[in-house]
Enzyme design. Sequence first.
Site, PDB file in Angstrom:
ATOM      1  N   THR A   1     -13.339   4.101 -15.197  1.00 42.10           N
ATOM      2  CA  THR A   1     -12.605   3.002 -14.559  1.00 42.10           C
ATOM      3  C   THR A   1     -13.337   2.697 -13.250  1.00 42.10           C
ATOM      4  OG1 THR A   1     -11.168   4.538 -13.354  1.00 42.10           O
ATOM      5  CG2 THR A   1     -10.413   3.821 -15.548  1.00 42.10           C
TER       6      THR A   1
ATOM      7  N   TYR B   1      -9.918  16.236  -2.660  1.00 43.37           N
ATOM      8  CA  TYR B   1      -9.399  15.510  -3.826  1.00 43.37           C
ATOM      9  C   TYR B   1      -8.710  16.489  -4.777  1.00 43.37           C
ATOM     10  CZ  TYR B   1      -9.072  12.902  -8.142  1.00 43.37           C
ATOM     11  OH  TYR B   1      -8.585  12.311  -9.294  1.00 43.37           O
TER      12      TYR B   1
ATOM     13  N   ASP C   1       0.869  -1.178   0.000  1.00 40.50           N
ATOM     14  CA  ASP C   1       0.000   0.000   0.000  1.00 40.50           C
ATOM     15  C   ASP C   1       0.903   1.224   0.000  1.00 40.50           C
ATOM     16  OD1 ASP C   1      -1.756   2.096   0.587  1.00 40.50           O
ATOM     17  OD2 ASP C   1      -2.964   0.882   1.961  1.00 40.50           O
TER      18      ASP C   1
END
Length: 252
Positions: free
Chosen positions: A188, A153, A60
């Site tokens: 996606t 974001y 990760d």
Amino acid sequence: MSKITLITGATAGIGEACAHVFARERYDIIITGRRADRLEKLAEQLRKEYNIKVITSEFDVRNRQEVISKLEALPDEWKKINVLVNNAGLSQGLDPIQDGSYEDWETMIDTNVKGLLYVTKVVSNWMIANGFGHIVNLGSIAGKEVYANGNVYCASKHAVDALNKGMRIDLLPYGIKVTAVHPGAVETEFSEVRFKGDKSRAKKVYAGFEPLVAKDIAETIWFAVSRPPHVNINELTIMPTAQANAVNIYRK
């Protein structure tokens, strides 16, 4: 060995598409991600379809010690990386700042910014020692514009944009290329991850127009990487024909 590409977040979407494109171009590949089963499945597919060498590394990118230990554990011959594709990234939630989740914020910042930094620090030092390399950072139209409820974001992708420019300056004396690719709407797992597995909500994001697909971005990355040695593409913004900017999409 042939040339080598390391791709983060290769278990789906743009990362997986990049693995296929670089394998097609006869690169040996290091694929990384959190889902070991998907990594092994992709590795076997690439070996069989393209007859190249592939190794996997499960980690990760948010875990700094894991990133360092897993990358340093690669065989020395695999550390002669020609291309690093910093693809691992995600979005969580779509909330106004006052309603945002601390956990979502930390996941986005730790993945999109800190994870990119952890991988880049290790690999860029190899590139300096090797005397060659090209780093490709996956940004977003969200790193160029800010839209409602995209706050953190967008901030994380603005950081990627700034880091790309900073890397370009810092690595200039070593002849290492640095490129950012900033996609618009790409269909996606992105929206499904953003909406915590809500497939019906994710599907609406791409309704009424033809979005980009992962291969479109992978081919764009290959274009940047395949330029002559004296040419560097600093950044590219790529959108569906139906999308003008972060918020204006023409839906039929």
